[in-house]
Motif scaffolding. Structure first.
Motif, PDB file in Angstrom:
ATOM      1  N   CYS A 167      14.287  15.531  21.590  1.00 64.00           N
ATOM      2  CA  CYS A 167      13.211  14.545  21.568  1.00 64.00           C
ATOM      3  C   CYS A 167      12.922  14.123  22.999  1.00 64.00           C
ATOM      4  O   CYS A 167      13.832  13.679  23.707  1.00 64.00           O
ATOM      5  N   CYS A 196       7.999   6.299  20.392  1.00 62.04           N
ATOM      6  CA  CYS A 196       6.958   7.285  20.682  1.00 62.04           C
ATOM      7  C   CYS A 196       7.605   8.444  21.432  1.00 62.04           C
ATOM      8  O   CYS A 196       8.168   8.242  22.515  1.00 62.04           O
ATOM      9  N   TYR A 197       7.550   9.643  20.857  1.00 62.45           N
ATOM     10  CA  TYR A 197       8.170  10.807  21.480  1.00 62.45           C
ATOM     11  C   TYR A 197       7.678  12.082  20.799  1.00 62.45           C
ATOM     12  O   TYR A 197       6.967  12.026  19.798  1.00 62.45           O
ATOM     13  N   TYR A 198       8.045  13.223  21.379  1.00 59.67           N
ATOM     14  CA  TYR A 198       7.779  14.525  20.785  1.00 59.67           C
ATOM     15  C   TYR A 198       9.118  15.150  20.404  1.00 59.67           C
ATOM     16  O   TYR A 198      10.051  15.158  21.205  1.00 59.67           O
ATOM     17  N   GLU A 199       9.194  15.687  19.202  1.00 62.42           N
ATOM     18  CA  GLU A 199      10.356  16.472  18.793  1.00 62.42           C
ATOM     19  C   GLU A 199       9.982  17.940  18.981  1.00 62.42           C
ATOM     20  O   GLU A 199       9.085  18.454  18.311  1.00 62.42           O
ATOM     21  N   TRP A 258       5.623  23.300  21.893  1.00 62.52           N
ATOM     22  CA  TRP A 258       5.016  22.752  20.691  1.00 62.52           C
ATOM     23  C   TRP A 258       6.011  21.828  20.013  1.00 62.52           C
ATOM     24  O   TRP A 258       7.226  22.047  20.087  1.00 62.52           O
ATOM     25  N   GLY A 259       5.490  20.803  19.379  1.00 62.99           N
ATOM     26  CA  GLY A 259       6.379  19.879  18.691  1.00 62.99           C
ATOM     27  C   GLY A 259       5.625  18.924  17.787  1.00 62.99           C
ATOM     28  O   GLY A 259       4.412  18.978  17.663  1.00 62.99           O
ATOM     29  N   LYS A 289       4.630  15.080  17.075  1.00 65.44           N
ATOM     30  CA  LYS A 289       4.449  13.823  17.793  1.00 65.44           C
ATOM     31  C   LYS A 289       4.772  12.647  16.874  1.00 65.44           C
ATOM     32  O   LYS A 289       4.242  12.555  15.773  1.00 65.44           O
ATOM     33  N   TYR A 290       5.653  11.794  17.365  1.00 63.33           N
ATOM     34  CA  TYR A 290       5.968  10.548  16.666  1.00 63.33           C
ATOM     35  C   TYR A 290       5.362   9.415  17.479  1.00 63.33           C
ATOM     36  O   TYR A 290       5.682   9.256  18.656  1.00 63.33           O
ATOM     37  N   TRP A 291       4.486   8.661  16.883  1.00 63.45           N
ATOM     38  CA  TRP A 291       3.833   7.544  17.567  1.00 63.45           C
ATOM     39  C   TRP A 291       4.164   6.272  16.817  1.00 63.45           C
ATOM     40  O   TRP A 291       3.751   6.083  15.688  1.00 63.45           O
ATOM     41  N   THR A 293       4.501   9.792  11.891  1.00 61.25           N
ATOM     42  CA  THR A 293       4.071  11.141  12.223  1.00 61.25           C
ATOM     43  C   THR A 293       3.268  11.721  11.066  1.00 61.25           C
ATOM     44  O   THR A 293       3.385  11.272   9.931  1.00 61.25           O
ATOM     45  N   VAL A 316       2.334  20.394  23.087  1.00 62.69           N
ATOM     46  CA  VAL A 316       2.675  19.195  23.858  1.00 62.69           C
ATOM     47  C   VAL A 316       1.854  19.217  25.151  1.00 62.69           C
ATOM     48  O   VAL A 316       1.992  20.143  25.952  1.00 62.69           O
TER      49      VAL A 316
END
Length: 107
Positions: free
Chosen positions: A42, A56-59, A78-79, A81-83, A87, A94
């Motif tokens: 993450c 807020c992050y990208y997995e 690519w991942g 996005k959690y905002w 999600t 990304v």
């Protein structure tokens, strides 16, 4: 670490590991040193940390490195996005992998 190595590092400043962790890193420089090339990691841009965006992050789900001067510091990632903890479970590219300074997400 041996006494001699410690003296050398103290004489010349920070250890190589300290220098690497404090240096600004692109997304691909950060993922390159992670287990399994960062798949499942993450990550988030440091500007999000400065703006105090919570959860807020990208997995990261997929990474394709491009070798440049024998270093995989370019590529595509690519991942999901959690905002703010929400999600849509859609895998997206990304953005800003080279331009932004990235760090690992710690909940």
């Amino acid at each position: 670490m041996s006494k001699i190595a410690t003296e050398i590092f103290l004489k010349h400043g920070k250890t190589p590991i300290q220098k690497f962790t404090e240096k600004n890193k692109s997304l691909f420089a950060l993922l390159n040193v992670q287990y399994d090339n960062g798949i499942g990691s993450c990550v988030l841009p440091k500007e999000w940390v400065a703006k105090d965006f919570n959860d807020c992050y990208y997995e990261i789900k997929k990474v394709k490195f491009k070798i440049n001067k024998k270093q995989p510091d370019h590529g595509k990632a690519w991942g999901i996005k959690y905002w703010r903890g929400v999600t849509d479970s859609k895998i997206i590219k990304v953005p800003g992998g080279y331009k932004k300074d990235w760090t690992l997400y710690k909940s």
